[in-house]
Design a protein around this motif. Structure first.
Motif, PDB file in Angstrom:
ATOM      1  N   ALA A 227      90.810  61.962   5.857  1.00 39.56           N
ATOM      2  CA  ALA A 227      90.043  61.032   6.512  1.00 39.56           C
ATOM      3  C   ALA A 227      88.577  61.168   6.003  1.00 39.56           C
ATOM      4  O   ALA A 227      87.812  60.050   5.836  1.00 39.56           O
ATOM      5  CB  ALA A 227      90.125  61.033   7.901  1.00 39.56           C
ATOM      6  N   SER A 228      87.995  62.499   6.027  1.00 38.34           N
ATOM      7  CA  SER A 228      86.688  62.765   5.338  1.00 38.34           C
ATOM      8  C   SER A 228      86.312  62.428   4.107  1.00 38.34           C
ATOM      9  O   SER A 228      85.254  61.849   3.787  1.00 38.34           O
ATOM     10  CB  SER A 228      86.211  64.264   5.696  1.00 38.34           C
ATOM     11  OG  SER A 228      86.754  64.951   4.847  1.00 38.34           O
ATOM     12  N   PHE A 229      87.296  62.612   3.100  1.00 44.22           N
ATOM     13  CA  PHE A 229      87.112  62.169   1.686  1.00 44.22           C
ATOM     14  C   PHE A 229      87.332  60.632   1.627  1.00 44.22           C
ATOM     15  O   PHE A 229      86.629  59.873   0.601  1.00 44.22           O
ATOM     16  CB  PHE A 229      88.306  62.731   0.869  1.00 44.22           C
ATOM     17  CG  PHE A 229      87.638  64.203   0.448  1.00 44.22           C
ATOM     18  CD1 PHE A 229      86.816  64.510  -0.536  1.00 44.22           C
ATOM     19  CD2 PHE A 229      88.349  65.393   1.334  1.00 44.22           C
ATOM     20  CE1 PHE A 229      86.655  65.765  -0.780  1.00 44.22           C
ATOM     21  CE2 PHE A 229      87.916  66.591   0.986  1.00 44.22           C
ATOM     22  CZ  PHE A 229      86.995  66.770  -0.040  1.00 44.22           C
ATOM     23  N   ILE A 241      96.626  62.791  -0.555  1.00 49.16           N
ATOM     24  CA  ILE A 241      97.472  62.184   0.194  1.00 49.16           C
ATOM     25  C   ILE A 241      98.734  62.757  -0.681  1.00 49.16           C
ATOM     26  O   ILE A 241      99.962  62.971   0.247  1.00 49.16           O
ATOM     27  CB  ILE A 241      97.346  60.701   0.062  1.00 49.16           C
ATOM     28  CG1 ILE A 241      96.212  60.473   1.218  1.00 49.16           C
ATOM     29  CG2 ILE A 241      98.793  59.914   0.757  1.00 49.16           C
ATOM     30  CD1 ILE A 241      96.065  59.051   1.517  1.00 49.16           C
ATOM     31  N   ILE A 242      98.849  62.560  -1.890  1.00 51.30           N
ATOM     32  CA  ILE A 242     100.118  62.784  -2.740  1.00 51.30           C
ATOM     33  C   ILE A 242     100.365  64.388  -2.760  1.00 51.30           C
ATOM     34  O   ILE A 242     101.723  64.716  -2.258  1.00 51.30           O
ATOM     35  CB  ILE A 242      99.715  62.786  -4.256  1.00 51.30           C
ATOM     36  CG1 ILE A 242      99.596  61.160  -4.667  1.00 51.30           C
ATOM     37  CG2 ILE A 242     100.739  63.263  -5.152  1.00 51.30           C
ATOM     38  CD1 ILE A 242      99.116  60.767  -5.950  1.00 51.30           C
ATOM     39  N   ARG A 278      89.736  71.322   2.216  1.00 53.00           N
ATOM     40  CA  ARG A 278      89.513  71.805   3.383  1.00 53.00           C
ATOM     41  C   ARG A 278      88.381  72.441   3.441  1.00 53.00           C
ATOM     42  O   ARG A 278      87.163  72.225   4.471  1.00 53.00           O
ATOM     43  CB  ARG A 278      90.653  71.926   4.119  1.00 53.00           C
ATOM     44  CG  ARG A 278      90.345  72.142   5.676  1.00 53.00           C
ATOM     45  CD  ARG A 278      91.619  72.694   6.451  1.00 53.00           C
ATOM     46  NE  ARG A 278      91.630  73.344   7.555  1.00 53.00           N
ATOM     47  CZ  ARG A 278      91.951  74.241   8.167  1.00 53.00           C
ATOM     48  NH1 ARG A 278      93.305  74.654   7.712  1.00 53.00           N
ATOM     49  NH2 ARG A 278      91.778  74.636   9.422  1.00 53.00           N
ATOM     50  N   PHE A 279      88.139  73.520   2.594  1.00 56.12           N
ATOM     51  CA  PHE A 279      87.141  74.503   2.716  1.00 56.12           C
ATOM     52  C   PHE A 279      86.219  74.432   1.781  1.00 56.12           C
ATOM     53  O   PHE A 279      85.574  75.397   1.421  1.00 56.12           O
ATOM     54  CB  PHE A 279      87.843  75.870   3.017  1.00 56.12           C
ATOM     55  CG  PHE A 279      88.726  75.938   4.208  1.00 56.12           C
ATOM     56  CD1 PHE A 279      88.033  76.360   5.273  1.00 56.12           C
ATOM     57  CD2 PHE A 279      90.191  75.832   3.977  1.00 56.12           C
ATOM     58  CE1 PHE A 279      88.961  76.436   6.380  1.00 56.12           C
ATOM     59  CE2 PHE A 279      90.946  76.297   5.367  1.00 56.12           C
ATOM     60  CZ  PHE A 279      90.085  76.493   6.477  1.00 56.12           C
ATOM     61  N   ASN A 280      86.108  73.178   0.962  1.00 61.39           N
ATOM     62  CA  ASN A 280      85.147  73.185   0.126  1.00 61.39           C
ATOM     63  C   ASN A 280      85.210  74.019  -1.164  1.00 61.39           C
ATOM     64  O   ASN A 280      84.188  74.467  -1.581  1.00 61.39           O
ATOM     65  CB  ASN A 280      83.519  72.986   0.848  1.00 61.39           C
ATOM     66  CG  ASN A 280      83.457  71.976   1.854  1.00 61.39           C
ATOM     67  OD1 ASN A 280      83.751  70.771   1.691  1.00 61.39           O
ATOM     68  ND2 ASN A 280      83.044  72.356   3.017  1.00 61.39           N
TER      69      ASN A 280
END
Length: 398
Positions: A227-229, A241-242, A278-280
């Motif tokens: 969602a953040s991307f 998503i893939i 998620r953790f950059n």
């Protein structure tokens, strides 16, 4: 007097059955009896067991006027019904030949040799031709037929006829009743097989339940990351998503079957893609993977990588120094798989609990993998606490 012989033979039969029960309890033999398929080495060992039991049956027999009332046919037939002709035929020939050579002057030596060989061949024919639940019944029936062959041969070959009839009259009932021992020997192996299947079913149920519990928050965290991307990097969101769909597909298809290791690594890389986003990109992942076509249990590697990331790397003060190395190396007859991180390092008590079969708190995935590997390969994880980090290794083979 016949009642005495019946009681004595039943005692001898009980002795053989108890002896077989004790043998079946020994770990080395129990592990063989538990197998679904027997290789040549297994059949050789089982054959030796039944040959020895058959010879013991002769030595432990009751002498009566040139005949020996014994339990030899019981063990020969049991071997054939349970394990097939590669066990019963050698047992029949060798124990029958032993009976003939050990007591050559006995008037029933030749009939006993012939009937022993017949019992070995006849019982072996029934192997895999009858349902497991009817093994005992057919075994007793085959034993009775074999002993009737003995009786007929005694009548035809032994002289004088009056002595032959006296022997037949004395030993017939004890021999027939003694065949009940086959039912007991069959039930011993049936019980071992049933216990094994029950244990495997229970373990698989436990594994499935454990698998569903692995990091239940991962999906929610992944969705939040995606969602953040969506707002500032839609292409990255599509890629994630893939990755998430690949990860979920592997989890939903989980049935504890063997899959190609390349397919397993697809799921691992999908998990890593999501965690790195998620953790950059704080996670440094190194791959050292040989080309191999071996199949392994599904969802074996990913929980170990997850453990390295969640419990090894992320709790570090400087996450950017964290690294996880995934290695898959071809050896002579095995494939060695290892997951190494330079994180905080696993607690020694956690390692001890896993090896002892106690599920450590917050280490469900690690414990699950260890048990599943033991179920498939009789050997679980090798876990080592390093000076900095943790090394987890295991071996698989086809």
């Amino acid at each position: 007097m016949k009642e005495n012989y019946l009681i004595i033979l039943l005692e001898k039969t009980s002795f053989i059955v108890v002896l077989f029960l004790l043998i079946s309890k020994l770990k080395i033999f129990k592990s063989i009896f538990e197998k679904d398929k027997y290789d040549k080495k297994d059949l050789f060992i089982i054959s030796i067991i039944f040959i020895v039991l058959s010879i013991i049956g002769t030595y432990d027999g009751i002498f009566y006027k040139g005949s020996i009332l014994n339990t030899r046919i019981i063990t020969i037939v049991s071997g054939g019904i349970l394990f097939g002709p590669f066990v019963s035929i050698p047992a029949g020939i060798i124990s029958g030949l032993h009976r003939f050579l050990a007591y050559p002057d006995s008037m029933t030596s030749i009939p006993c040799f012939i009937s022993s060989v017949f019992a070995g061949i006849f019982s072996g024919l029934f192997y895999k031709r009858i349902p497991v639940k009817y093994r005992g019944f057919y075994g007793i029936l085959v034993g009775m037929v074999s002993e009737n062959i003995t009786i007929i041969l005694i009548y035809l070959l032994c002289k004088p006829k009056t002595l032959a009839l006296d022997i037949i009259h004395t030993i017939y009932l004890p021999l027939m009743v003694g065949q009940l021992g086959i039912g007991f020997m069959v039930s011993i192996v049936n019980t071992i097989e049933k216990d094994k299947k029950d244990i495997e079913a229970r373990k698989k149920a436990e594994m499935s339940a454990l698998q569903r519990q692995i990091n239940p928050h991962f999906i929610f965290n992944a969705l939040n990351t995606i969602a953040s991307f969506i707002r500032f990097d839609p292409q990255k969101a599509r890629d994630l998503i893939i990755s998430l769909s690949t990860y979920l597909r592997h989890n939903l298809e989980f049935d504890d079957t063997l899959i190609d290791i390349k397919k397993e690594m697809e799921q691992v890389k999908s998990y890593i893609d999501i965690e790195q986003a998620r953790f950059n990109n704080a996670l440094n992942i190194e791959y050292d993977i040989d080309n191999t076509n071996i199949k392994i249990p599904s969802l074996i590697i990913q929980p170990l990588v997850e453990n390295a990331i969640i419990h090894g790397i992320l709790p570090m003060d400087n996450k950017y120094d964290g690294k996880v190395k995934i290695s898959i190396k071809n050896l002579d007859s095995k494939v060695k798989i290892s997951i190494e991180d330079n994180g905080l390092g696993i607690d020694k008590n956690v390692i001890d609990n896993i090896y002892k079969g106690n599920m450590p708190e917050n280490k469900i995935g690690l414990y699950n993998v260890h048990l599943r590997l033991k179920l498939y390969y009789n050997k679980g994880l090798e876990i080592t606490k390093l000076n900095k980090g943790t090394l987890i290794e295991f071996y698989v083979w086809g």
